[in-house]
Structures are given as C-alpha cells and as structure tokens.
Motif scaffolding. Structure first.
Motif, PDB file in Angstrom:
ATOM      1  N   GLY A   1     -21.511  25.545   9.730  1.00  0.00           N
ATOM      2  CA  GLY A   1     -20.930  25.659   8.883  1.00  0.00           C
ATOM      3  C   GLY A   1     -19.679  26.652   9.798  1.00  0.00           C
ATOM      4  N   ASN A   2     -20.400  27.514  10.221  1.00  0.00           N
ATOM      5  CA  ASN A   2     -19.687  28.746  10.790  1.00  0.00           C
ATOM      6  C   ASN A   2     -18.805  28.603  11.654  1.00  0.00           C
ATOM      7  OD1 ASN A   2     -21.035  30.769   9.976  1.00  0.00           O
ATOM      8  ND2 ASN A   2     -22.467  30.621  10.739  1.00  0.00           N
ATOM      9  N   ILE A   3     -19.626  26.868  12.737  1.00  0.00           N
ATOM     10  CA  ILE A   3     -19.100  26.515  13.767  1.00  0.00           C
ATOM     11  C   ILE A   3     -16.858  25.667  13.051  1.00  0.00           C
ATOM     12  CG2 ILE A   3     -18.647  24.877  15.404  1.00  0.00           C
ATOM     13  CD1 ILE A   3     -22.105  24.774  16.082  1.00  0.00           C
ATOM     14  N   LEU A   4     -17.815  24.843  12.211  1.00  0.00           N
ATOM     15  CA  LEU A   4     -16.536  24.046  11.169  1.00  0.00           C
ATOM     16  C   LEU A   4     -15.479  24.686  10.316  1.00  0.00           C
ATOM     17  CD1 LEU A   4     -19.094  20.791  10.155  1.00  0.00           C
ATOM     18  CD2 LEU A   4     -16.908  21.013  12.125  1.00  0.00           C
ATOM     19  N   GLY A   5     -15.954  25.776  10.309  1.00  0.00           N
ATOM     20  CA  GLY A   5     -15.137  26.892   9.181  1.00  0.00           C
ATOM     21  C   GLY A   5     -14.155  27.902  11.189  1.00  0.00           C
ATOM     22  N   THR A   6     -15.023  27.539  11.551  1.00  0.00           N
ATOM     23  CA  THR A   6     -14.129  28.312  13.195  1.00  0.00           C
ATOM     24  C   THR A   6     -12.668  27.700  13.595  1.00  0.00           C
ATOM     25  OG1 THR A   6     -16.032  30.105  13.309  1.00  0.00           O
ATOM     26  CG2 THR A   6     -14.034  29.773  15.631  1.00  0.00           C
ATOM     27  N   LEU A   7     -13.142  25.918  14.035  1.00  0.00           N
ATOM     28  CA  LEU A   7     -12.215  25.476  14.394  1.00  0.00           C
ATOM     29  C   LEU A   7     -11.366  25.181  13.805  1.00  0.00           C
ATOM     30  CD1 LEU A   7     -14.908  22.881  16.230  1.00  0.00           C
ATOM     31  CD2 LEU A   7     -13.686  24.179  16.833  1.00  0.00           C
ATOM     32  N   ILE A   8     -11.430  24.955  12.019  1.00  0.00           N
ATOM     33  CA  ILE A   8     -10.503  24.763  10.931  1.00  0.00           C
ATOM     34  C   ILE A   8     -10.119  26.156  10.565  1.00  0.00           C
ATOM     35  CG2 ILE A   8      -9.866  24.257   8.552  1.00  0.00           C
ATOM     36  CD1 ILE A   8     -13.264  22.791   8.344  1.00  0.00           C
ATOM     37  N   ALA A   9     -10.121  26.684  10.418  1.00  0.00           N
ATOM     38  CA  ALA A   9      -9.209  28.004  10.138  1.00  0.00           C
ATOM     39  C   ALA A   9      -8.344  28.706  11.756  1.00  0.00           C
ATOM     40  CB  ALA A   9      -9.976  29.082  10.056  1.00  0.00           C
ATOM     41  N   ALA A  10      -9.271  28.331  12.968  1.00  0.00           N
ATOM     42  CA  ALA A  10      -8.237  28.135  14.057  1.00  0.00           C
ATOM     43  C   ALA A  10      -7.432  27.210  14.861  1.00  0.00           C
ATOM     44  CB  ALA A  10      -9.620  28.170  15.656  1.00  0.00           C
ATOM     45  N   ALA A  11      -7.525  26.000  14.268  1.00  0.00           N
ATOM     46  CA  ALA A  11      -6.283  25.156  14.372  1.00  0.00           C
ATOM     47  C   ALA A  11      -5.295  25.395  13.170  1.00  0.00           C
ATOM     48  CB  ALA A  11      -6.656  24.005  13.309  1.00  0.00           C
ATOM     49  N   PHE A  12      -5.798  26.787  12.300  1.00  0.00           N
ATOM     50  CA  PHE A  12      -4.116  26.579  12.162  1.00  0.00           C
ATOM     51  C   PHE A  12      -3.777  28.293  12.082  1.00  0.00           C
ATOM     52  CE2 PHE A  12      -6.198  22.983   8.991  1.00  0.00           C
ATOM     53  CZ  PHE A  12      -5.285  22.285   9.528  1.00  0.00           C
TER      54      PHE A  12
END
Length: 489
Positions: free
Chosen positions: A192-203
């Motif tokens: 969850g931390n990894i996916l949350g980081t990647l999603i937030a970083a994308a925007f």
C-alpha cells in the motif's frame, strides 16, 4: 439479526461447486486473505500522499526558473513559513493522535458490530476525508486549521481498518504457521505504501489535488467491495466456527478447545482492563510504541529526508526512491514471521532485528549520498530491520494474544487486544513525526539519533519476555534430551 453481505451468494456459486466442506472452507479462507489484504493495502495507500506532497508544499524556489523577487513564491501557504517542518509535523500528528485515540474505541466497537459494515463505512468515509485534503488545493484554501481538521477526521475513520481486518483473519486462520501466513499477509502495509507513493508522485508536480483524490476514490471503492463480498465468520456461510469443530484443523482453527462445552459457554466482549491482564499484552504494546514511532517517521518523512540529503533529486525522484524502504519492509515482515514460527520465540525475533536496526540507521545517514545504488541497498536493509518487528507484533503476535489460552476460547477478545497493541503503537507513531519535524529544523542527523534511541528502548521493553522464552526453550531442549535418553535406554 446477522447481516449477510449481498454478494456472498455469488461467492457460494463458485466456492460450493465442490460440496466438500474442507475445500469450501479453504476457498473462503483464501478469499478472506485476499480481500482483507486489499482492504488494508487501500488504507495504507491513502495515508502516503501527505509524505509525497510535503516536498512541494515547501521547496527551494531558487532552483526553479522563475523571475520573482519572492523567495517563497512556489510554496503553498501557510507552509511557506520558516517553521514549515513543525507545521508539516503537526499535520502528521493531527492524523496520528486522532488515529491512536480512536483505535481503542474502534476495537471495542468492532467486537459488537458486523465487521463488513464496520469496515465498509470506515473505508468510504476515509476516502471522503482523504480527498478533501486535496480539494483544499483545488479550492485554494490556505487556512492551516482546515488541513488539521481534515487530517483528524481521516485519522478517526482509519481506525476501523486494523481491528476489522485482523479480527476477520483471526476468525478464519489457525495457529499453524500463523507467523508465515500473517507475515506474507502483512506485506499489504508496504505494498500500500509503495502504490500510494507512486500514485501520489505521478500527480505531485502536475496537480497535487489528484495525489489525494485518486487514493481517496480507491479506498472508497474497496470499501464497497468489502460491503458486498466479505463474510466475517465461517458461520455466515454455514460453516462451523472453530469452537464448534470437534476435530480442529491447524489451518482453520485458531483457538484450542476449551474444557467448557460450547453450549455452556457465553461469549462476551472483554473490557480494556481484562485485555491488559493477558500475559505479554503490555510488553508488546510498549515495544510497538517505540517500533512504530520509527516506522511511521519514515512513512511520513522519508521522501523529504531523501530530497534534503540528495539535492539533485526532485520531488518525484525522492518519492520513488523511498519505495525501496517498503520493499525491505515486505521482506522483513516475512522473515520475522518465519523465524517466529520456527523458534516459537516472537519476542526474541523482534529483539534481534532491533539490535541490528540501530547501527544500520547510523550507516544510512552516513553513506546514503555515496551513490544511488548504495542508497537503494541501505533503504532495503533499513526497511527490513525496522518493519520486521512492527509487522510481527501487529499481526501474528496480536492474533496469538487475542486468542490466548487464559481466555478459555472466548473469541470476543481479539479486536480489543488488537486495538490496545496497535493503539499504543499509534501513539508512538504520532509522536515520532512530530518530533522529527521539530528536529529537522535543527539538523537531520538529530532525527536519526532519535530513531536509534527509540529502537533501543523498544528492545528493552521485551527483555522480560525474552528471558521467559529462553528459559522455556532451554527447558524444552532438556526435556527432549531426557526423553531421548529414556528411549535409547
């Protein structure tokens, strides 16, 4: 009246094609593993955006090509102040103190209501409040207290997660290889931390409104799935509960049969005081206070730490680099679970990992800027050692203590014990980022000294339990040796 999730009948079509009860039970157990994994993955996914967005709420405007006499022109008010680290730390602590306080209440509620409804409502409302933080950017809200209030409300709603998913898992899985099962399952936190980081970083550098709105929509969507498709106990789908099984299988039974027959035993939710009397609850709770302090300081501050220590990294690169800490966390949780299963000594497993974590924190702060490769390697090792004890205590240990033999088969204690342990840990998780924000205003190295001291105190909390485990191990070895000698003679 028992609530049956509307989608369970659809599951019955697939899981009951073969009428063998053992296969049906295993099919549902695997489904519970998957759906609770997705649920808590979504919870953690929605917590990560704030750590990523910090890098643009206050950044070095002079590095940007813009003709403006105001050195703070690129920063988001009110975080354009000199005490920005303290303000950002206050946001973290607003969420985490609300989370810690609400956790004790949520554990009590979870034992008295349907878990499917409890989780789904909590997840949908969490999604709303997570999204509202990002909407503050779209509406150009610069009032600090707006963001604090949204964080408090999100923190309260997120307390529904851990008691709910751990209790659901405890209802379906037994003591056999519990450390391994829960160790692999607990990777949902790091995933969850990894996916949350990647999603937030994308925007984050385009429009950080979406860094919050997208994760908020995801957790709400998973909450809807929980509402329709999660049978909280075997009895919901016509299977025997562990108490009613005449021959308990270690794969599905999580409590040894009590001497008192099921029909003569009344299950009641226990009080917080009664839960604290269970051997090991206080020690592991206090250990988790300090272990989770360290883990959550990394959770909320690591992208900014990396950016401060490597000035060539931009916001997206530092956020992406931070995921290697969570990769190490996945490995650490699994290793801790396996070691606990093999030795039957969870406290000793935690202490060994904490002992190695302390010097590795010092190594990381000293060597992280040598190269990208060294930084990645150190992040993985630190993540492994920091998150291993945290993962073991919050999963297998909590489930074991929540079904302790002193409870005489009362399943109603699991959510309360889980909430006490994780709630105590969450107080530490709230304190850590707050202290880190203040110390970073002075010097980043002091943050790492604080983290090393916290890990040291964490291992001290388990000394008594480790002594007990070692004595038990020595006695069991001595008993086996005596039995072998008698057999050989």
């Amino acid at each position: 009246m028992r609530f049956t999730p509307p989608g369970v009948k659809a599951l019955e079509v697939g899981f009951c094609a073969n009428r063998d009860e053992g296969i049906k039970r295993k099919s549902y157990a695997v489904w519970i593993w998957i759906i609770t994994f997705l649920a808590y993955c979504a919870y953690h996914l929605s917590r990560k955006p704030i750590s990523v967005v910090k890098t643009v709420l206050h950044e070095n405007c002079t590095d940007l090509n813009h003709h403006n006499n105001d050195s703070h022109w690129c920063q988001w008010k009110p975080f354009d102040q000199e005490n920005y680290s303290t303000l950002l730390g206050g946001l973290d602590s607003s969420f985490l103190f609300a989370y810690a306080g609400g956790m004790f209440i949520s554990g009590i509620i979870a034992e008295r209501v349907n878990l499917s409804l409890f989780l789904s409502c909590g997840m949908i409302l969490s999604g709303v409040f997570i999204a509202l933080f990002g909407i503050g950017h779209a509406l150009k809200i610069h009032n600090y207290w707006y963001y604090v209030v949204v964080q408090v409300l999100a923190g309260l709603m997120q307390t529904t997660g851990w008691p709910g998913v751990v209790t659901a898992m405890g209802n379906w899985y037994g003591k056999g290889k519990r450390g391994l099962i829960f160790g692999v399952w607990n990777s949902h936190t790091s995933v969850g931390n990894i996916l949350g980081t990647l999603i937030a970083a994308a925007f984050v550098e385009i429009d950080w409104t979406l860094s919050f709105v997208v994760p908020g929509a995801i957790i709400a969507a998973v909450g809807i799935i929980i509402f329709f498709f999660m049978p909280e106990t075997p009895s919901v789908v016509g299977l025997q509960s562990p108490y009613e099984m005449s021959e308990a299988s270690p794969e599905v039974a999580y409590i040894e049969k009590s001497e008192t027959p099921r029909h003569e035993r009344e299950e009641r939710a226990i009080s917080l005081f009664s839960a604290l009397q269970i051997p090991g609850v206080v020690e592991f709770s206090m250990c988790l206070f300090f272990a989770k302090l360290v883990s959550y300081t990394f959770l909320y501050w690591l992208p900014m730490f990396i950016k401060d220590m490597n000035e060539s990294f931009d916001s997206q690169e530092s956020s992406t680099m931070s995921i290697f800490f969570d990769v190490g966390g996945i490995v650490g949780g699994i290793i801790a679970g396996i070691l606990s299963d093999l030795t039957g000594m969870p406290a000793s497993t935690c202490i060994v990992m904490l002992v190695f974590a302390i010097p590795m924190l010092l190594v990381y702060i000293a060597m992280d800027s040598i190269s990208v490769g060294i930084n990645i390697l150190l992040l993985i090792i630190v993540g492994l050692l920091v998150n291993g004890p945290y993962a073991l205590i919050t999963t297998a240990v909590s489930a074991e203590l929540g079904t302790h033999k002193s409870l005489k088969g009362n399943a109603k204690a699991l959510a309360t014990v889980t909430s006490i342990i994780d709630g105590t840990g969450s107080i530490g998780a709230a304190v850590g980022p707050l202290i880190a924000g203040a110390l970073q205003d002075v010097d980043l190295v002091y943050v790492f000294y604080m983290l090393m001291a916290s890990d040291f105190v964490a291992l001290l909390m388990l000394i008594r339990l480790v002594n007990h485990e070692i004595r038990g191990f020595v006695q069991s070895r001595r008993l086996r040796r005596m039995q072998n000698n008698l057999h050989n003679s």
